[in-house]
Scaffold this motif. Structure first.
Motif, PDB file in Angstrom:
ATOM      1  N   ILE A 112       0.832  -1.205   0.000  1.00 15.14           N
ATOM      2  CA  ILE A 112       0.000   0.000   0.000  1.00 15.14           C
ATOM      3  C   ILE A 112       0.869   1.260   0.000  1.00 15.14           C
ATOM      4  CG2 ILE A 112      -1.650   1.330   1.366  1.00 15.14           C
ATOM      5  CD1 ILE A 112      -2.808  -1.380   2.306  1.00 15.14           C
ATOM      6  N   VAL A 113       1.901   1.282   0.845  1.00 10.25           N
ATOM      7  CA  VAL A 113       2.804   2.439   0.880  1.00 10.25           C
ATOM      8  C   VAL A 113       3.487   2.612  -0.472  1.00 10.25           C
ATOM      9  CG1 VAL A 113       4.915   3.382   1.912  1.00 10.25           C
ATOM     10  CG2 VAL A 113       3.184   2.288   3.358  1.00 10.25           C
ATOM     11  N   VAL A 128       2.504   1.628  -3.523  1.00  7.85           N
ATOM     12  CA  VAL A 128       1.632   2.053  -4.623  1.00  7.85           C
ATOM     13  C   VAL A 128       1.237   3.514  -4.468  1.00  7.85           C
ATOM     14  CG1 VAL A 128      -0.583   1.370  -3.592  1.00  7.85           C
ATOM     15  CG2 VAL A 128      -0.318   1.354  -6.071  1.00  7.85           C
ATOM     16  N   LEU A 129       0.972   3.971  -3.233  1.00  7.99           N
ATOM     17  CA  LEU A 129       0.627   5.377  -3.034  1.00  7.99           C
ATOM     18  C   LEU A 129       1.818   6.287  -3.343  1.00  7.99           C
ATOM     19  CD1 LEU A 129      -1.507   5.160   0.256  1.00  7.99           C
ATOM     20  CD2 LEU A 129      -2.319   5.467  -2.103  1.00  7.99           C
ATOM     21  N   ALA A 130       3.012   5.855  -2.936  1.00  7.81           N
ATOM     22  CA  ALA A 130       4.206   6.652  -3.216  1.00  7.81           C
ATOM     23  C   ALA A 130       4.502   6.694  -4.715  1.00  7.81           C
ATOM     24  CB  ALA A 130       5.407   6.087  -2.456  1.00  7.81           C
ATOM     25  N   SER A 131       4.309   5.572  -5.411  1.00  8.26           N
ATOM     26  CA  SER A 131       4.522   5.546  -6.864  1.00  8.26           C
ATOM     27  C   SER A 131       3.552   6.490  -7.565  1.00  8.26           C
ATOM     28  CB  SER A 131       4.344   4.120  -7.401  1.00  8.26           C
ATOM     29  OG  SER A 131       5.339   3.254  -6.882  1.00  8.26           O
ATOM     30  N   LEU A 132       2.307   6.509  -7.102  1.00  7.76           N
ATOM     31  CA  LEU A 132       1.317   7.424  -7.670  1.00  7.76           C
ATOM     32  C   LEU A 132       1.740   8.874  -7.434  1.00  7.76           C
ATOM     33  CD1 LEU A 132      -1.451   7.773  -9.044  1.00  7.76           C
ATOM     34  CD2 LEU A 132      -2.478   7.701  -6.754  1.00  7.76           C
ATOM     35  N   ALA A 133       2.226   9.168  -6.227  1.00  6.76           N
ATOM     36  CA  ALA A 133       2.688  10.520  -5.920  1.00  6.76           C
ATOM     37  C   ALA A 133       3.887  10.907  -6.786  1.00  6.76           C
ATOM     38  CB  ALA A 133       3.044  10.630  -4.437  1.00  6.76           C
ATOM     39  N   ALA A 189       8.341  11.807  -2.354  1.00  4.32           N
ATOM     40  CA  ALA A 189       7.615  10.608  -2.765  1.00  4.32           C
ATOM     41  C   ALA A 189       8.570   9.443  -2.998  1.00  4.32           C
ATOM     42  CB  ALA A 189       6.808  10.895  -4.033  1.00  4.32           C
ATOM     43  N   GLN A 206       8.518   5.890  -1.276  1.00  6.03           N
ATOM     44  CA  GLN A 206       8.573   4.689  -2.114  1.00  6.03           C
ATOM     45  C   GLN A 206       9.636   3.729  -1.588  1.00  6.03           C
ATOM     46  OE1 GLN A 206       9.955   5.223  -6.192  1.00  6.03           O
ATOM     47  NE2 GLN A 206       8.194   4.111  -6.978  1.00  6.03           N
ATOM     48  N   VAL A 222       1.559   1.294 -10.458  1.00  9.20           N
ATOM     49  CA  VAL A 222       0.264   1.352  -9.778  1.00  9.20           C
ATOM     50  C   VAL A 222      -0.626   0.147 -10.099  1.00  9.20           C
ATOM     51  CG1 VAL A 222      -1.849   2.690  -9.476  1.00  9.20           C
ATOM     52  CG2 VAL A 222       0.376   3.856  -9.555  1.00  9.20           C
TER      53      VAL A 222
END
Length: 537
Positions: A93-94, A96-101, A114, A118, A181
């Motif tokens: 979860i961390v 995927v959110l960091a990759s999106l950021a 970010a 990641q 993502v």
């Protein structure tokens, strides 16, 4: 949780979730290792997008390494206590959110932050993944599983420039992050449904103080090595980083000794000679290999002038050998002495580095093929036994901690090696360029600055704006200096790899490993572990 039982008469039986566990962990590892190399080829586009300084570009690379190094041990230890699947899912979860950021970053500061996040997510996945595989596989199956795991990790390193170049050229630099993502979401969904939970039967209390002290110590240690060349090794800032690292790690050691019931890191592992040898090889091997791979990618792109995508294609000999060797070595983990497997991997890598000495200023990329074959074989032989032995040095209930320790040594060695060997390479290129009469004539008191530009960007970094009358001569001098620096760096890397090989031969032995972990079926979380403690010396 439903109780799972195994038939002990079937030495290689495994649960129905085993294959899915291997798929999810390998897929996650592929993305993590990919992000170590894929960003390099996109840096020119990122610089243009944000008008970034050179220092900001360095931080984009360094932030990921810092995040990785900081929490590896903490993540592995928490996984033993809270549940490996649960902690692994948090890492996904961390990540995927960091990759999106990263993909949506509006400036380089947001991208740097970010990338750090990641790295934190990646650290959790790195630390817990091998323990999940070790829980599901035993004996020959474990060797084969870690063979796949090692091959996938190596493929990501080798294919990084190819994939990064292709995405950057066709879809834009943001997609080197955004592609993570959907893949991570798929891994999260499959893992939630298919991976079984596992944890220590009698978990000790969480060592929050030790976790904080160790993470801070490793953070400042790696930061000092990463920034030493840019800020000056004798500068107050770098000395301060190392001093803080020393204090934090001393506090951590004291906490582990005075509160053994809460210990984040079981210091009694240092009584195990194979653990010590494996830790040294795991640090020195990536120290040499990853720094050499980065320099070889730089040579093909900056000295030979190939695009990122074309460079990736030219690394296929290394990629193919790596895949073949990893697949073959996985089947040997339970049969061949650890010292021979690990030692041979390092000697092959060292031979490959020395084969780079066959390259001269007039060479084409084909001169690298002998070196690529040897390096690929050595890299392929390294990861499967390293990952398998890292959790076999202790009992299964501490697999997460052991895996986290080993991954910490690997990532720290990798980050420090890239910084240290990169600084040595820059120094040697600059010195060789300064010795050139053409360079002194054209650049006068700016020769040293020009030499640093050659180390960073190859001959083209100087010749683009020079008159044709002197451009060719400067190009030849810069090319010769680049290759000279490459030779020096490869000799250094070969020496380090050889030392790693000798340490492996001298220290690693099967008697120090948990025999049951390599030869018997997996033990589910519901049943108490019956494995005996490892032998110590």
């Amino acid at each position: 949780m439903a109780e799972h039982r195994f038939d002990d008469t079937l030495p290689h039986s495994r649960s129905g979730s085993a294959v899915w566990t291997l798929v999810v962990v390998s897929l996650s590892t592929f993305m993590l290792m990919l992000d170590l190399t894929v960003v390099n080829v996109a840096l020119p586009d990122i610089r243009r997008a944000f008008d970034s300084t050179f220092s900001a570009l360095q931080w984009i690379l360094d932030a990921y390494a810092l995040g990785l190094a900081a929490v590896l041990l903490a993540a592995g230890s928490l996984a033993d206590r809270l549940g490996r699947k649960r902690v692994f899912d948090v890492g996904l979860i961390v990540f995927v959110l960091a990759s999106l950021a990263c993909g949506l970053a509006v400036n380089d500061l947001m991208l740097i932050l970010a990338r750090f996040a990641q790295g934190l997510g990646g650290a959790i996945l790195f630390a817990v993944g091998p323990a999940l595989i070790g829980h599901e596989f035993r004996g020959r199956d474990r060797g084969m599983a870690f063979g796949v795991f090692g091959a996938v990790a190596g493929l990501a390193i080798a294919f990084g420039p190819l994939i990064g170049g292709g995405l950057t050229e066709t879809a834009g630099w943001r997609w080197i992050f955004l592609v993570n993502v959907p893949v991570t979401i798929a891994a999260l969904v499959v893992g939630y449904r298919k991976i079984r939970e596992s944890r220590s039967d009698t978990p000790p209390p969480v060592d929050w103080a030790g976790m904080t002290a160790f993470s801070a110590g490793l953070f400042f240690l790696v930061l000092g090595f990463l920034r030493g060349e840019a800020d000056g090794w004798s500068s107050a800032r770098i000395i301060g980083y190392f001093a803080l690292a020393g204090v934090c790690l001393a506090v951590f050691t004291m906490l582990q000794i005075t509160r053994p019931e809460r210990a984040l890191f079981d210091l009694t592992l240092f009584r195990n000679r194979t653990f010590n040898g494996l830790s040294a090889v795991t640090t020195l091997g990536p120290f040499a290999v990853m720094s050499a791979i980065f320099l070889l990618i730089s040579y093909v792109q900056n000295a030979l002038g190939h695009s990122a995508f074309a460079s990736g294609l030219r690394f296929l000999p290394l990629t193919l050998m790596l895949f073949v060797a990893a697949a073959a070595t996985g089947a040997l983990v339970a049969k061949v002495a650890p010292a021979l497997l690990m030692g041979a991997s390092q000697f092959l890598v060292a031979a490959g580095f020395l084969a780079i000495l066959l390259v001269d200023a007039e060479s084409t990329w084909t001169a690298l093929i002998p070196a690529m074959v040897l390096i690929g074989l050595g890299m392929g032989m390294f990861n499967p036994p390293r990952a398998a032995f890292s959790i076999a040095v202790t009992t299964p209930d501490r697999a997460g901690m052991a895996s986290g320790v080993n991954e910490t040594f690997q990532q720290a060695g990798m980050a420090i090696g890239i910084a240290a060997v990169g600084a040595f390479f820059q120094n040697r290129v600059t010195a060789a360029f300064e010795e050139s009469e053409v360079a002194r004539t054209v650049f006068a008191d700016r020769t040293s600055e020009a030499g640093e530009a050659v180390a960073a960007g190859g001959p083209a970094a100087l010749t683009a704006e020079l008159p044709a009358a002197v451009g060719a001569a400067v190009h030849d001098a810069a090319q010769a200096a680049f290759v000279s620096g490459l030779h020096s760096a490869m000799v250094l890397a070969a020496v380090v790899a050889t030392i790693a090989g000798v340490i492996a031969l001298a220290t690693m032995r099967r008697g120090d490993l948990d025999a049951a972990a390599l030869t018997t079926p997996g033990v589910p979380v519901d049943e108490p572990s019956v494995q005996q403690p490892v032998a110590t010396q």
